[in-house]
Structures are given as structure tokens and as C-alpha cells.
Design a protein around this motif. Sequence first.
Motif, PDB file in Angstrom:
ATOM      1  N   ASP A  89     -11.564  -5.173  -8.128  1.00 30.47           N
ATOM      2  CA  ASP A  89     -10.484  -6.133  -7.892  1.00 30.47           C
ATOM      3  C   ASP A  89     -10.594  -6.864  -6.560  1.00 30.47           C
ATOM      4  OD1 ASP A  89      -9.482  -5.183 -10.288  1.00 30.47           O
ATOM      5  OD2 ASP A  89      -8.090  -3.786  -9.350  1.00 30.47           O
ATOM      6  N   GLY A  90     -11.360  -6.323  -5.624  1.00 28.82           N
ATOM      7  CA  GLY A  90     -11.444  -6.941  -4.308  1.00 28.82           C
ATOM      8  C   GLY A  90     -11.857  -5.927  -3.265  1.00 28.82           C
ATOM      9  N   GLN A  91     -11.543  -6.217  -2.008  1.00 25.43           N
ATOM     10  CA  GLN A  91     -11.921  -5.362  -0.901  1.00 25.43           C
ATOM     11  C   GLN A  91     -10.713  -4.599  -0.363  1.00 25.43           C
ATOM     12  OE1 GLN A  91     -13.660  -8.334   1.747  1.00 25.43           O
ATOM     13  NE2 GLN A  91     -15.698  -7.552   1.296  1.00 25.43           N
ATOM     14  N   ILE A  92     -10.975  -3.387   0.125  1.00 24.44           N
ATOM     15  CA  ILE A  92      -9.946  -2.557   0.747  1.00 24.44           C
ATOM     16  C   ILE A  92     -10.508  -2.029   2.056  1.00 24.44           C
ATOM     17  CG2 ILE A  92     -10.663  -0.490  -0.541  1.00 24.44           C
ATOM     18  CD1 ILE A  92      -7.706   0.385  -0.503  1.00 24.44           C
ATOM     19  N   LEU A  93      -9.670  -1.986   3.073  1.00 26.39           N
ATOM     20  CA  LEU A  93     -10.109  -1.491   4.374  1.00 26.39           C
ATOM     21  C   LEU A  93      -9.843   0.004   4.456  1.00 26.39           C
ATOM     22  CD1 LEU A  93     -11.412  -2.416   7.013  1.00 26.39           C
ATOM     23  CD2 LEU A  93      -9.115  -2.716   7.958  1.00 26.39           C
ATOM     24  N   VAL A  94     -10.886   0.786   4.408  1.00 28.38           N
ATOM     25  CA  VAL A  94     -10.824   2.250   4.508  1.00 28.38           C
ATOM     26  C   VAL A  94     -10.796   2.627   5.994  1.00 28.38           C
ATOM     27  CG1 VAL A  94     -12.180   4.352   4.084  1.00 28.38           C
ATOM     28  CG2 VAL A  94     -11.981   2.597   2.285  1.00 28.38           C
ATOM     29  N   PRO A  95      -9.899   3.565   6.417  1.00 34.82           N
ATOM     30  CA  PRO A  95      -9.188   4.541   5.596  1.00 34.82           C
ATOM     31  C   PRO A  95      -7.685   4.280   5.461  1.00 34.82           C
ATOM     32  CG  PRO A  95      -9.328   5.383   7.819  1.00 34.82           C
ATOM     33  CD  PRO A  95      -9.891   3.990   7.838  1.00 34.82           C
ATOM     34  N   PHE A  96      -7.268   3.055   5.302  1.00 41.89           N
ATOM     35  CA  PHE A  96      -5.838   2.794   5.194  1.00 41.89           C
ATOM     36  C   PHE A  96      -5.382   2.907   3.743  1.00 41.89           C
ATOM     37  CE2 PHE A  96      -7.258   0.583   9.038  1.00 41.89           C
ATOM     38  CZ  PHE A  96      -6.446   1.229   9.962  1.00 41.89           C
ATOM     39  N   PRO A  97      -4.267   3.608   3.480  1.00 39.35           N
ATOM     40  CA  PRO A  97      -3.791   3.794   2.109  1.00 39.35           C
ATOM     41  C   PRO A  97      -3.588   2.462   1.398  1.00 39.35           C
ATOM     42  CG  PRO A  97      -2.516   5.123   3.652  1.00 39.35           C
ATOM     43  CD  PRO A  97      -3.361   4.218   4.484  1.00 39.35           C
ATOM     44  N   ILE A  98      -3.800   2.452   0.107  1.00 39.07           N
ATOM     45  CA  ILE A  98      -3.751   1.197  -0.643  1.00 39.07           C
ATOM     46  C   ILE A  98      -2.368   0.556  -0.581  1.00 39.07           C
ATOM     47  CG2 ILE A  98      -3.194   2.295  -2.870  1.00 39.07           C
ATOM     48  CD1 ILE A  98      -5.141   0.181  -4.117  1.00 39.07           C
ATOM     49  N   GLU A  99      -1.324   1.339  -0.377  1.00 36.53           N
ATOM     50  CA  GLU A  99       0.023   0.788  -0.265  1.00 36.53           C
ATOM     51  C   GLU A  99       0.283   0.116   1.077  1.00 36.53           C
ATOM     52  OE1 GLU A  99       0.227   4.388  -3.040  1.00 36.53           O
ATOM     53  OE2 GLU A  99      -0.669   3.913  -1.088  1.00 36.53           O
ATOM     54  N   SER A 100      -0.590   0.319   2.050  1.00 33.62           N
ATOM     55  CA  SER A 100      -0.340  -0.160   3.403  1.00 33.62           C
ATOM     56  C   SER A 100      -0.768  -1.606   3.581  1.00 33.62           C
ATOM     57  CB  SER A 100      -1.077   0.717   4.422  1.00 33.62           C
ATOM     58  OG  SER A 100      -2.478   0.485   4.367  1.00 33.62           O
ATOM     59  N   ARG A 107      -0.685  -2.489  -2.571  1.00 29.54           N
ATOM     60  CA  ARG A 107      -0.221  -2.284  -3.944  1.00 29.54           C
ATOM     61  C   ARG A 107       0.208  -0.840  -4.124  1.00 29.54           C
ATOM     62  NH1 ARG A 107      -4.229  -4.442  -8.534  1.00 29.54           N
ATOM     63  NH2 ARG A 107      -2.671  -3.314  -9.768  1.00 29.54           N
ATOM     64  N   GLN A 108       1.243  -0.651  -4.916  1.00 33.54           N
ATOM     65  CA  GLN A 108       1.746   0.687  -5.183  1.00 33.54           C
ATOM     66  C   GLN A 108       0.950   1.299  -6.325  1.00 33.54           C
ATOM     67  OE1 GLN A 108       5.709   1.742  -7.150  1.00 33.54           O
ATOM     68  NE2 GLN A 108       6.226   1.982  -4.996  1.00 33.54           N
ATOM     69  N   LEU A 109       0.283   2.424  -6.059  1.00 30.50           N
ATOM     70  CA  LEU A 109      -0.462   3.130  -7.096  1.00 30.50           C
ATOM     71  C   LEU A 109       0.500   3.960  -7.927  1.00 30.50           C
ATOM     72  CD1 LEU A 109      -3.423   3.659  -8.084  1.00 30.50           C
ATOM     73  CD2 LEU A 109      -3.312   5.778  -6.743  1.00 30.50           C
ATOM     74  N   GLN A 110       0.414   3.811  -9.238  1.00 33.37           N
ATOM     75  CA  GLN A 110       1.298   4.525 -10.147  1.00 33.37           C
ATOM     76  C   GLN A 110       0.675   5.833 -10.615  1.00 33.37           C
ATOM     77  OE1 GLN A 110       4.455   3.415 -10.826  1.00 33.37           O
ATOM     78  NE2 GLN A 110       3.981   1.771  -9.353  1.00 33.37           N
ATOM     79  N   PRO A 111       1.495   6.807 -11.024  1.00 42.41           N
ATOM     80  CA  PRO A 111       0.955   8.076 -11.537  1.00 42.41           C
ATOM     81  C   PRO A 111       0.070   7.892 -12.763  1.00 42.41           C
ATOM     82  CG  PRO A 111       3.291   8.296 -11.026  1.00 42.41           C
ATOM     83  CD  PRO A 111       2.972   6.838 -10.927  1.00 42.41           C
ATOM     84  N   THR A 112       0.238   6.794 -13.479  1.00 43.78           N
ATOM     85  CA  THR A 112      -0.548   6.527 -14.680  1.00 43.78           C
ATOM     86  C   THR A 112      -1.836   5.769 -14.382  1.00 43.78           C
ATOM     87  OG1 THR A 112       0.737   4.499 -15.017  1.00 43.78           O
ATOM     88  CG2 THR A 112       1.506   6.491 -16.140  1.00 43.78           C
ATOM     89  N   ALA A 206       4.732   5.743  -0.313  1.00 42.51           N
ATOM     90  CA  ALA A 206       3.589   6.621  -0.569  1.00 42.51           C
ATOM     91  C   ALA A 206       2.332   6.130   0.144  1.00 42.51           C
ATOM     92  CB  ALA A 206       3.332   6.710  -2.068  1.00 42.51           C
ATOM     93  N   SER A 207       1.396   7.061   0.351  1.00 41.31           N
ATOM     94  CA  SER A 207       0.086   6.757   0.937  1.00 41.31           C
ATOM     95  C   SER A 207      -0.984   7.346   0.025  1.00 41.31           C
ATOM     96  CB  SER A 207      -0.038   7.356   2.339  1.00 41.31           C
ATOM     97  OG  SER A 207       0.777   6.686   3.266  1.00 41.31           O
ATOM     98  N   SER A 208      -1.495   6.546  -0.888  1.00 42.39           N
ATOM     99  CA  SER A 208      -2.433   7.041  -1.889  1.00 42.39           C
ATOM    100  C   SER A 208      -3.878   6.770  -1.499  1.00 42.39           C
ATOM    101  CB  SER A 208      -2.150   6.380  -3.242  1.00 42.39           C
ATOM    102  OG  SER A 208      -0.838   6.646  -3.678  1.00 42.39           O
ATOM    103  N   GLY A 209      -4.766   7.641  -1.949  1.00 44.57           N
ATOM    104  CA  GLY A 209      -6.193   7.438  -1.770  1.00 44.57           C
ATOM    105  C   GLY A 209      -6.694   7.904  -0.416  1.00 44.57           C
ATOM    106  N   ILE A 210      -7.796   7.310   0.022  1.00 44.39           N
ATOM    107  CA  ILE A 210      -8.415   7.664   1.297  1.00 44.39           C
ATOM    108  C   ILE A 210      -7.498   7.243   2.441  1.00 44.39           C
ATOM    109  CG2 ILE A 210     -10.393   7.269   2.821  1.00 44.39           C
ATOM    110  CD1 ILE A 210     -12.047   6.642   0.282  1.00 44.39           C
ATOM    111  N   TRP A 211      -7.139   8.193   3.318  1.00 40.35           N
ATOM    112  CA  TRP A 211      -6.275   7.823   4.447  1.00 40.35           C
ATOM    113  C   TRP A 211      -6.732   8.410   5.784  1.00 40.35           C
ATOM    114  CZ3 TRP A 211      -3.053  11.213   7.274  1.00 40.35           C
ATOM    115  CH2 TRP A 211      -2.880  12.492   6.748  1.00 40.35           C
ATOM    116  N   GLN A 212      -7.890   9.076   5.777  1.00 41.64           N
ATOM    117  CA  GLN A 212      -8.513   9.484   7.035  1.00 41.64           C
ATOM    118  C   GLN A 212      -9.997   9.120   6.986  1.00 41.64           C
ATOM    119  OE1 GLN A 212      -7.759  13.464   8.533  1.00 41.64           O
ATOM    120  NE2 GLN A 212      -5.655  13.475   7.759  1.00 41.64           N
TER     121      GLN A 212
END
Length: 879
Positions: A89-100, A107-112, A206-212
Motif C-alpha cells: 500500500d505504500g511506505q511506513i516509517l519503522v519503528p513507529f506504530p501504524i496508527e501513529s 491507520r487503525q489496524l483492526q482485529p480482522t 492502539a499501537s500495532s505492529g513494530i514499535w521498537q
Amino acid sequence: MKRMHTAVAAIALFCASYNSIYAQTVPNNSTWQMKPVSIQTRWAKDVNPQNVLPEYPRPQMVRNEWQNLNGLWQYAITDKDAGKPAHFDGQILVPFPIESALSGVQRQLQPTQRLWYKRSINKPAVSSDERVLLHFGAVDWDAKVYVNGKEIGGHTGGYQNFFFDITDVLKDGANELEVSVLDPTDQGANPHGKQVLNPQNIMYTASSGIWQTVWMETVPAAYINNIRITPDIDKGQLKLEVLTAGKTGDYTVEAIASNGKKTKGKPGTTLLLPVPDAKLWSPDQPNLYNLTVKLLNKGKVVDTIGSYFGMRKIEVKKDDKGVERLFLNNEYVYHLGVLDQGFWPEGLYTAPTDEALKFDVMAIRNMGYNTIRKHIKLEPARWYYHADKAGMLVWQDMVTCASDKPEAKAAFEKENKENIAQLYNYPSIVIWVLFNEGWARYDQKRLTEWMKQEDPSRVVDGHTGENYDRGSPEDVNQKWASSDMTDIHDYPGPGIPPALAGKARVLGEWGGVRVPTLKHQWNDMEGWGYIQVPASVFKLKYDSMVKKLSTLEAQGLSGSIYTEPFDVETEENGMMTYDREVIKIAPEDLRQIHSQILTQANSYAAAPGVFQAKVADTANPDLQYASLLEQFRNGKNDPEFLRDLTVMAVRVKDEKSIPELSAATIKKMNNPVTLSNLNFLLKFTNETSDPGFPILLKNHTAAAQLIGNERIQNKLRILIFNSEIKPHVSTENKDINWTTLESQITSKYGLAGEEAVLFSQAVHCVNHQDWGNFFPAAQRLVDKYKSNVPSDMLNTFAWAIFENVTDTNQLKTALTWSQYSMESSQAPELFDTYANLLHKLGNQQEAIKWEQKALDVNPGDDVFKETLNKMKRGEKTWN
């Protein structure tokens, strides 16, 4: 037995000399930018995709050959059961949670859903007997890791570091690294702290995914895997255990401290390092010793790490008056602390920079506190290093058990064991905190005793806030069973717990005074605290509270934890604002106030340049409202002015002007799809005729990604219902022409209108017991809009079918609805509905299993017990 289901209408000690020898590869065609956020800290502007959190992430086991993998990765979001995505879908800056905001995605990651990461890594130049380790600081929650398409391992747990040896799957040159993550947040069995999908009051985004930090290092074939250090100040020695991994053989270890003393021995054994006349570690003198640990084979050094340790002792014992107190290094020390939650407006769980991380610790010390209770979160290793350096006493919470379910308890205990092992070496940590306010509390005595056995060197607070464990039949002795302290919470307080033999008395939480600070609020539409005072009286209020605290200390109180050092989202009871820009009482005044109970507080002033903040303005801005409103009438209409004036109108309760001002503000919005603007739109859009409604309708998909689908869909549904549907269903007449109504509303509002009609029709049929029309309406709704139907409503629909329908096909469909409801929630009533449907369909054994699950979660429910007994006897559970 009939059950009511109602229809539904939150280490630089060594790092300066150990630098990466690898060059980090970062895409040059970066389109990353930080997403809009209502407020941000001063460090957000320093975040650079080419140099994200570059510090060595593990201060107590430092090596020189390492590569930081933070930076831009590709990301994709898929259904949780989907395979690897063909496109990202695009680029994400690691290690910041996807919701940040700092992730660049927000974007808010859903349980599904499943979150995918991908990037290229280069194989380091390694010799034949060297290994390459891939490290993750923390990934929330369930991670699987792939290198060149091969799964190399996985990890569950949102707060623990983990690593894999990836040597054998690496090829020369570029390699593909992928990570997939599931995170149910508050909808699963995972310990998640205060993260929720729908934040409010004391629960946060929430803070989902890689965060450190993610990183690689090169190690020899046999290497030091971990160390375990335990100071013993009474014997003047350090107990040291060195664990190794990789190639086996005749290895020895050698440790040398900065005091010149050394020790040798075998890996895995307890070595004793002499520390005579130790310079003890304390808040007033945070002395640390450097430590070098070497692994040798036949006298040749094959691996070396840099570390450090502090000599200190914590215990509970009687003072000279016979009062049980907290003793540090054989002396009574009062723990004057704050409840620090570790959230950031732009990074959520992840601080934007290491300087920001350090600032929080130093700011708290600068206020005159000597203690931090790290609340229901584990921090990156560097946070504890900064606490060690500053001399901060740390009470470390375990991350709350998610629920009463067996799988949640298993996850809680697994992660607790990992938490203690991971944090064992930090001298700043002096107290482990097991349970908070009775949240999913169980087997407290057993778990408290286990924790004390796991780490006899620290004090254990088995239950903080026992008095908030409402509904528990146990007496106070049982609620603090085996704990080293009695601990209550008192808002605003302060208060004191009862005295019990062998236990220190502490106030685990108190305060919570809200002081709203304009222009420095996460959400100016909402704000919360236990009590509220204006900035002009906060100093006097706090001083009077600390005076009371001082009298309680004289009575036997050994520690107190004020809520809190920094505002967190809508919770505005911090000593500083969420953006760390404004302090609500001048730090020199705070230190003077605290010197009433902690005499050395005045000596905790930060060195020049370490602390920076404005002191809150004590003037009341609302006194200017009349003149500002006149400026609006005379034509002033810039967006920021309009928004501030609208919020001011709410505060002064000018109900007449609010609609006009809010409408003017909405019309001036350049980008409505930001967190701040969406909060404004949701607050001031109450009719479909309001100017915010078409904006929400047009942008509902983008808004759902930012604030959650349920929140935006519920708002649209309620607005359409109130304006278009409610007049038709307000009478007792159930004979409504839903086909005509649906056609009219759908032509006007599109799919949102259709969804609102189907919701309304299904609920209307339930309320009027119109079972003939209910099933087709509910089936259309669930088939087309399942993801938008809340789990409790799905459960209501399934229960309605169970109680009122005998048709097998409809019962099977309702069983499917019940399964859907359990995808995003594990409430016991959902298990109960599923079990009853199975029973009615003739699947008795499976029904018994699910009803037992409901009873396991809520063992005191008499209805569940009776239902289970009926199922076992083969009797009907429906009328």
C-alpha cells in the motif's frame, strides 16, 4: 431460561564508542511525511527517515558490529487470513506504530486484519564461523518473520524483545525481509495495556505492529547470549551469570568492572565479582560501574560485550519506631513518584527520538520526584538506561491480563516471566507491580509468591489499588496476600492504606487533577480528570494536597504515586501537557512543595539545557469571549480563530452562538480528514442538515481508517436515522413500507443510507417481535455490511432467532452470525448465545463445551450455570 439481550439502537555508556560498521540502505524516492496531528512534541521535527532512533538499542549488552534497520519499509494491510500481498500500500516509517502520525500511515489496524512489512537487507560481510542475528525490540502482538520467502520464526507478546539467527537463509547481496503482524488490541487474549480501538478517558489509541528498533548484529560462532546481574551490597559483591549460545566447547568467561576488579568462570555458573567499599546507587547518587564481559576459548577472546551495573538494595523493614517502611541501601527512603504511561502524541507507544525519551525521565526528576511507576507498559531498554543514569526509582507494572479466559491467563503468565527476565538487570527497577485495581485479577497469592521466587532481589506489590477491586468478596488480607505492601488508590486524595504486619504502606495512585491548557490539547472537544481546577489555583491546590501527604508519611506512608507527569490524549491531569511544552506549576515551585516530604527535592533541579517548558498562563482566556465574538461579527474569520471561538463558546455555554460558530469553522476547513478536524465534525454535526454531515458522508472511508470504522459508521447511521427514519418508526404501527423508505433514503445518501435503513428495519422488527420480516432484513444487513455491525448487535440478532424461530436454516444462519460476533469480542454472553444455538440445533456436546467457556469467563453467573445443567440433562434451554 430466558436471558435478556438488548437491541442496540477507546546505552550510551558504551554507545559513544561502539558505532555501526554497516551502511543503512534507505530508499531515495521517499514520499514519507508525518501525518497531521493536533499537537506534537518539539522532537517530532527531528525525525528523519535516513536516521531513525539511531542509538544502540541495548545498553546492557553492547557490541560494535551492528546495523540499524529502522527507516522506510513497505507496508500492506490485508484480511487476517489472507496470504502474502502481491502489492503493497505504500511506505511506513519503522519503528513507529501504524496508527501513529510519525509512521506516515496513521491507520487503525483492526482485529480482522493483518499488517505486512517488507524491506531489503544486505548480507553483512561475515566469515565462515560468524553468525548474523536479527533483533526486534518489540512487535505488538503476534509476529511472523520471513527472509527470502522462508518463515524463520514467530513471536507473540507486544512488549518483549526477540531475535532469530538468520545466517543460513541469507544469500550474498540483497535479501528480502518480511514481517506479518496480527494485533487484536482490546479484542483478544493478548496483554495490551491501555490500548483500545475506541479511546476514551483512561484508555488510549492502539499501537500495532513494530514499535521498537529493528536491528542486525554479527556474532561469533559461540557468543554471549545474555547476562544476569544481582548486586549484594552487604557482602560487597556482584553475582553474575553469563549465558552463551551457538557453538559449544571448552569456553570460559571473564568479567572486569570499572573498579578494576575481575572474576572468571564457566558460562551458566554464578560468578562473584568483588565490589568492596561500593559506591552505592541511589536517587541522590546514581553511581554506576562499567562492566566488560568476555567469552574465551582456550584463552583467546571470541566475544566481548559492554555493560554496566549499580550496587543497591531494596527491602521492607521496620524503622526505629517499629513502622514497616521501604528501605534503600539499609536506609528509609520515601518514594515520591508519578504514574508515567509512556505515550506520545505523534508516536503513541514510540518516542520520536532518544532525546525525547530521556527528557521524560529528566523532567520528572526536575519536578522534584524520585520515583516513576511505569504504568502497564514496558519501555525500550534505553528508557531504563536513562532512569538508571538519573537515579530514578522505578515501580514496573506488569501489563494487565486481558480477561478471565484461560488463554488470556496463559498469555499473561508467559509474558510476565519474559518481562522479569528482560528487565532484571536495571538497578532503577526496585518494585514489581502485579495487579492493578482488580483488573482481571486471579490467583493473586500464587502469582505474587511466584514473582518473589523469580526475583528475590526486589519488592513485590501484589495488588495496587485493592480498594478499586469492586465486587470482590475477599477481605483486605487476601487482596494483599503475600504482597510486600498494602496499596490503595485515592482520587483526588491523598489517603493511606491499612497497616498490616510485614508490609509497607503506599498510595499507588492519587491526584488526577485536570488543568486544561488551551492550544496544547489532544482533543479540544473533550477533556477529562478526576477533578478540575483552573491554572490560577492549581499550585495552591497541589500544595495543600502535599501537606496532607506529609502528615500521612508521618503516620507510616512509605510512598505515593501522583497521577500524572504528562497529559495523555484526552486525560488532562498531567503536570505537563501532552506535547511536553507547558508545565502547569513552575518546576522550582514543585520542588519546593515536594521538599515538605522529600527534603532533598530542591537538589533535583535539571542542569541548564536539560529541561525546557513554558509555565502555564494563569489568566482566564474566557473573559475575552465577548470582545472576540464581536470581532467575529465584524468579519474576522480565519480558521484557527473560528475554531478557538467555537470551543470557547462551549465553555461559556453560549448555546445560541454555537451552531453559527461551528458552521463557520467547518466551512473554513482545508483538510477535514485529520484527527483534530474529525473530532470537531463529530462534536458539532447533529443533523443531516448540518454542514459537517456531507463532509463525513463523502470522507467516511478515509475517516474510518483514522478514527475507526465503528465510530464513523455509528455517527452516520444515527444522523440518518434521526433525520429520515425516526419519524416513521416513532409510532406503535409496525407496518412500515421499508422498500419505499429504503429506495428514498438510498437515493439520497447512497450505501450509508441503505445501511441505516437495514439496521433500523432489523432493530424495529426485534422490538415489535415481527419475526417474519426480521430474518430477511437482518440477513441482508449482515451479508452486505457485516464488518459494520457491532458484535453485540450480531449477538442480539442471533439470540432473537434462537428464542423465537424453529426453522433450521434460520438457526444455522444465526449460528454464523454468532460466530461473526466472536471475531471481534470474547464476551461470555457471546459464548452463551453460540452454545444455545448449537444446543437447539442438536449439537449437545459442542454446546456444553461453549457454555462451559462462558461460565469459565464469568463463574458467578447463575443463568450460565442453570443453562449448562439443562444442556447436560438434554433439556430445552428455550421457551
